[in-house]
Design a protein around this motif. Structure first.
Motif, PDB file in Angstrom:
ATOM      1  N   UNK A 174       1.926   6.195  -6.933  1.00 18.60           N
ATOM      2  CA  UNK A 174       0.953   6.980  -6.177  1.00 18.60           C
ATOM      3  C   UNK A 174       1.152   8.475  -6.447  1.00 18.60           C
ATOM      4  N   UNK A 175       2.387   8.919  -6.419  1.00 15.02           N
ATOM      5  CA  UNK A 175       2.681  10.335  -6.678  1.00 15.02           C
ATOM      6  C   UNK A 175       2.230  10.720  -8.084  1.00 15.02           C
ATOM      7  N   UNK A 176       2.518   9.861  -9.063  1.00 15.58           N
ATOM      8  CA  UNK A 176       2.116  10.146 -10.441  1.00 15.58           C
ATOM      9  C   UNK A 176       0.599  10.217 -10.562  1.00 15.58           C
ATOM     10  N   UNK A 177      -0.109   9.315  -9.869  1.00 15.95           N
ATOM     11  CA  UNK A 177      -1.565   9.308  -9.915  1.00 15.95           C
ATOM     12  C   UNK A 177      -2.135  10.599  -9.326  1.00 15.95           C
ATOM     13  N   UNK A 178      -1.583  11.041  -8.183  1.00 16.93           N
ATOM     14  CA  UNK A 178      -2.052  12.270  -7.551  1.00 16.93           C
ATOM     15  C   UNK A 178      -1.787  13.470  -8.447  1.00 16.93           C
ATOM     16  N   UNK A 179      -0.598  13.521  -9.062  1.00 16.11           N
ATOM     17  CA  UNK A 179      -0.257  14.651  -9.934  1.00 16.11           C
ATOM     18  C   UNK A 179      -1.213  14.727 -11.117  1.00 16.11           C
ATOM     19  N   UNK A 180      -1.554  13.591 -11.694  1.00 15.85           N
ATOM     20  CA  UNK A 180      -2.477  13.590 -12.833  1.00 15.85           C
ATOM     21  C   UNK A 180      -3.880  13.997 -12.392  1.00 15.85           C
ATOM     22  N   UNK A 181      -4.284  13.561 -11.207  1.00 14.51           N
ATOM     23  CA  UNK A 181      -5.602  13.949 -10.702  1.00 14.51           C
ATOM     24  C   UNK A 181      -5.663  15.456 -10.479  1.00 14.51           C
ATOM     25  N   UNK A 182      -4.599  16.030  -9.937  1.00 15.06           N
ATOM     26  CA  UNK A 182      -4.567  17.479  -9.724  1.00 15.06           C
ATOM     27  C   UNK A 182      -4.637  18.227 -11.048  1.00 15.06           C
ATOM     28  N   UNK A 183      -3.920  17.700 -12.038  1.00 17.14           N
ATOM     29  CA  UNK A 183      -3.926  18.347 -13.349  1.00 17.14           C
ATOM     30  C   UNK A 183      -5.314  18.301 -13.975  1.00 17.14           C
ATOM     31  N   UNK A 184      -5.997  17.189 -13.786  1.00 15.97           N
ATOM     32  CA  UNK A 184      -7.332  17.032 -14.379  1.00 15.97           C
ATOM     33  C   UNK A 184      -8.358  17.922 -13.689  1.00 15.97           C
ATOM     34  N   UNK A 185      -8.285  17.999 -12.383  1.00 17.85           N
ATOM     35  CA  UNK A 185      -9.308  18.734 -11.631  1.00 17.85           C
ATOM     36  C   UNK A 185      -8.998  20.217 -11.480  1.00 17.85           C
ATOM     37  N   UNK A 186      -7.736  20.586 -11.690  1.00 17.76           N
ATOM     38  CA  UNK A 186      -7.351  21.984 -11.533  1.00 17.76           C
ATOM     39  C   UNK A 186      -7.236  22.420 -10.087  1.00 17.76           C
ATOM     40  N   UNK A 187      -7.111  21.455  -9.173  1.00 17.28           N
ATOM     41  CA  UNK A 187      -7.011  21.786  -7.743  1.00 17.28           C
ATOM     42  C   UNK A 187      -5.746  22.601  -7.475  1.00 17.28           C
ATOM     43  N   UNK A 188      -5.880  23.701  -6.732  1.00 18.81           N
ATOM     44  CA  UNK A 188      -4.727  24.561  -6.438  1.00 18.81           C
ATOM     45  C   UNK A 188      -4.593  24.807  -4.939  1.00 18.81           C
ATOM     46  N   UNK A 189      -5.206  23.953  -4.149  1.00 17.48           N
ATOM     47  CA  UNK A 189      -5.127  24.122  -2.704  1.00 17.48           C
ATOM     48  C   UNK A 189      -3.854  23.537  -2.129  1.00 17.48           C
ATOM     49  N   UNK A 190      -3.754  23.571  -0.821  1.00 18.16           N
ATOM     50  CA  UNK A 190      -2.583  23.074  -0.113  1.00 18.16           C
ATOM     51  C   UNK A 190      -2.989  21.921   0.806  1.00 18.16           C
ATOM     52  N   UNK A 191      -2.152  20.920   0.892  1.00 18.07           N
ATOM     53  CA  UNK A 191      -2.483  19.729   1.659  1.00 18.07           C
ATOM     54  C   UNK A 191      -1.200  18.986   2.020  1.00 18.07           C
ATOM     55  N   UNK A 192      -1.176  18.428   3.209  1.00 25.15           N
ATOM     56  CA  UNK A 192      -0.054  17.574   3.628  1.00 25.15           C
ATOM     57  C   UNK A 192      -0.626  16.287   4.194  1.00 25.15           C
ATOM     58  N   UNK A 193      -0.044  15.161   3.802  1.00 28.52           N
ATOM     59  CA  UNK A 193      -0.530  13.880   4.317  1.00 28.52           C
ATOM     60  C   UNK A 193       0.576  12.832   4.235  1.00 28.52           C
ATOM     61  N   UNK A 194       0.309  11.713   4.876  1.00 30.40           N
ATOM     62  CA  UNK A 194       1.233  10.582   4.874  1.00 30.40           C
ATOM     63  C   UNK A 194       0.599   9.456   4.082  1.00 30.40           C
ATOM     64  N   UNK A 195       1.392   8.786   3.268  1.00 29.93           N
ATOM     65  CA  UNK A 195       0.880   7.675   2.453  1.00 29.93           C
ATOM     66  C   UNK A 195       1.703   6.420   2.712  1.00 29.93           C
ATOM     67  N   UNK A 196       0.998   5.301   2.921  1.00 29.09           N
ATOM     68  CA  UNK A 196       1.651   4.010   3.082  1.00 29.09           C
ATOM     69  C   UNK A 196       1.375   3.189   1.826  1.00 29.09           C
ATOM     70  N   UNK A 197       2.425   2.792   1.118  1.00 27.41           N
ATOM     71  CA  UNK A 197       2.255   2.132  -0.172  1.00 27.41           C
ATOM     72  C   UNK A 197       2.348   0.617  -0.093  1.00 27.41           C
TER      73      UNK A 197
END
Length: 291
Positions: free
Chosen positions: A30-53
Motif C-alpha cells: 500500500x505504501x509503495x502504491x501511494x508513493x508511486x501515485x504521488x510521483x506520477x501526479x506530482x502531488x505536494x500537499x500534506x495529508x494524514x490518514x489511517x489504513x487497514x490492510x
C-alpha cells in the motif's frame, strides 16, 4: 499497533508510515502504491490518514474517544454496513502494474475464439477446513457449495479445489460436524442427498495440476468465489476480467474500489448455488453478447 493498521503521513509529497508497513506484505505494498501515485501526479500537499490492510477491512477506533476514525481499506466484507474509504487493492502497486500479464491474457484471448472454448464453468482454489465458525468460514462454505455443482451438473461445471480436508473432526466429509455448525441450509439445498454428496467430494479434488492465468482464456465461463481466509474478496478475480470469458460472480456482500462500476448482466452474472446452473446454460450459448 496492530500489524494490519498503518498510520500514514504525506508531507510535501513524501510518504511516512509505521515501521511495520515496510516490506512485501499488503501494508508495504500500500505504501509503495501511494508513493508511486504521488510521483506520477506530482502531488505536494500534506495529508494524514489511517489504513487497514486486512482482507476484510475495518475502521480504526481512537484510543481516547472510542470514535471510529476515517480509514482507508482495500476491501469490505460487508459493503452495505461497513465503514471505510475503499482504495485500490495494494497488489495493483502502481498504474502500470500487471501490464505484462494483461498483454499475455489479451494474446491468449485472441488465440482462443469463443466457439472453440470449453463450455464448462471453471474454478480452481483451496477449500479450508470448516472449523472457525460461520462468520470466518463464510467464503469456504460458498466454495463448498460451488464444488458440489460439479457433482450435480458435470456437463456445466468444472469447479474443483486443490485441497479438500475430507477426514477428521472438522472435515468436509463429516456430516455431523457440518450440521452442528449449521452454516448452510443443507436440507433446502440437497434434501436427503447430502450423505451422497459428501461421499462424492473426492470428485471435486484436483491436487496434481496448476493452471497458469492464460489457461483461463480457454474457457467460456469462469466462476468467482469469495476468499477462503475471511470470506472477503479474492485476488483471483483480478485476472479474470482480461480472459474474454463470462464471469459467474458468486453472490456475496464484499466490495472492492471498482465494484461501483460493475453491472450485473453486463460485466458479470451474479449467481448462487440455486441460480448457477441456469445462468451457465444461458451464458454459454452462441448468441451471448460481448461482456
Amino acid at each position: 499497533a496492530q500489524r494490519t493498521v498503518g498510520r500514514i503521513i504525506i508531507l510535501n509529497g513524501r510518504v511516512f508510515a509505521n515501521r511495520h508497513m515496510e516490506g512485501d506484505g499488503e501494508a508495504g505494498k500500500h505504501v509503495a502504491m501511494v508513493a508511486r501515485a504521488l510521483s506520477r501526479t506530482g502531488y505536494r500537499g500534506n495529508l494524514a490518514y489511517v489504513h487497514h490492510s486486512g482482507a476484510s477491512g475495518a475502521c480504526v477506533r481512537d484510543d481516547v474517544t472510542g470514535l471510529r476514525l476515517p480509514t482507508t481499506i482495500a476491501a469490505k466484507k460487508y459493503r452495505e454496513t461497513q465503514c471505510g474509504v475503499l482504495m485500490p487493492n495494494p497488489y495493483f502497486l502502481h498504474f502500470r502494474h500487471g501490464v505484462a500479464r494483461d498483454r499475455a491474457l489479451a494474446k491468449a484471448n485472441e488465440a482462443n475464439p469463443w466457439s472453440g472454448r470449453d463450455d464448462r464453468a471453471f474454478w480452481r482454489g483451496q477449500l479450508r477446513s470448516p472449523k472457525r465458525g460461520c462468520e470466518k468460514d463464510s467464503g469456504n462454505y460458498c466454495r463448498f457449495l460451488a464444488v458440489t455443482l460439479t457433482m450435480g451438473h458435470p456437463e456445466l461445471f468444472d469447479v474443483k479445489a486443490n485441497k479438500i480436508p475430507l477426514v477428521g473432526p472438522h472435515a468436509w466429509g463429516n456430516e455431523t460436524h457440518l450440521r452442528r455448525e449449521a452454516c448452510v441450509d443443507y436440507d433446502r439445498i440437497f434434501g436427503a442427498n447430502l450423505p451422497n454428496i459428501l461421499k462424492r467430494l473426492p470428485e471435486g479434488l484436483e491436487s496434481d495440476r496448476w493452471y497458469p492465468e492464460t489457461y483461463y482464456a480457454t474457457r467460456k465461463l469462469l466462476v468467482h468465489l469469495p476468499g477462503g481466509t475471511t470470506g472477503s474478496y479474492s485476488r483471483n478475480l483480478n485476472h479474470l476480467w482480461g480472459t474474454g470469458a463470462v464471469i459467474l460472480f458468486w453472490n456475496a456482500t464484499t466490495a472492492e474500489h471498482y465494484y461501483a462500476g460493475l453491472d450485473d448482466g453486463e460485466t458479470h452474472i451474479i449467481v448462487d448455488e440455486t441460480s448457477a446452473p441456469g445462468a451457465a446454460r444461458r451464458a454459454r450459448g452462441p448468441r451471448l453478447r460481448k461482456y
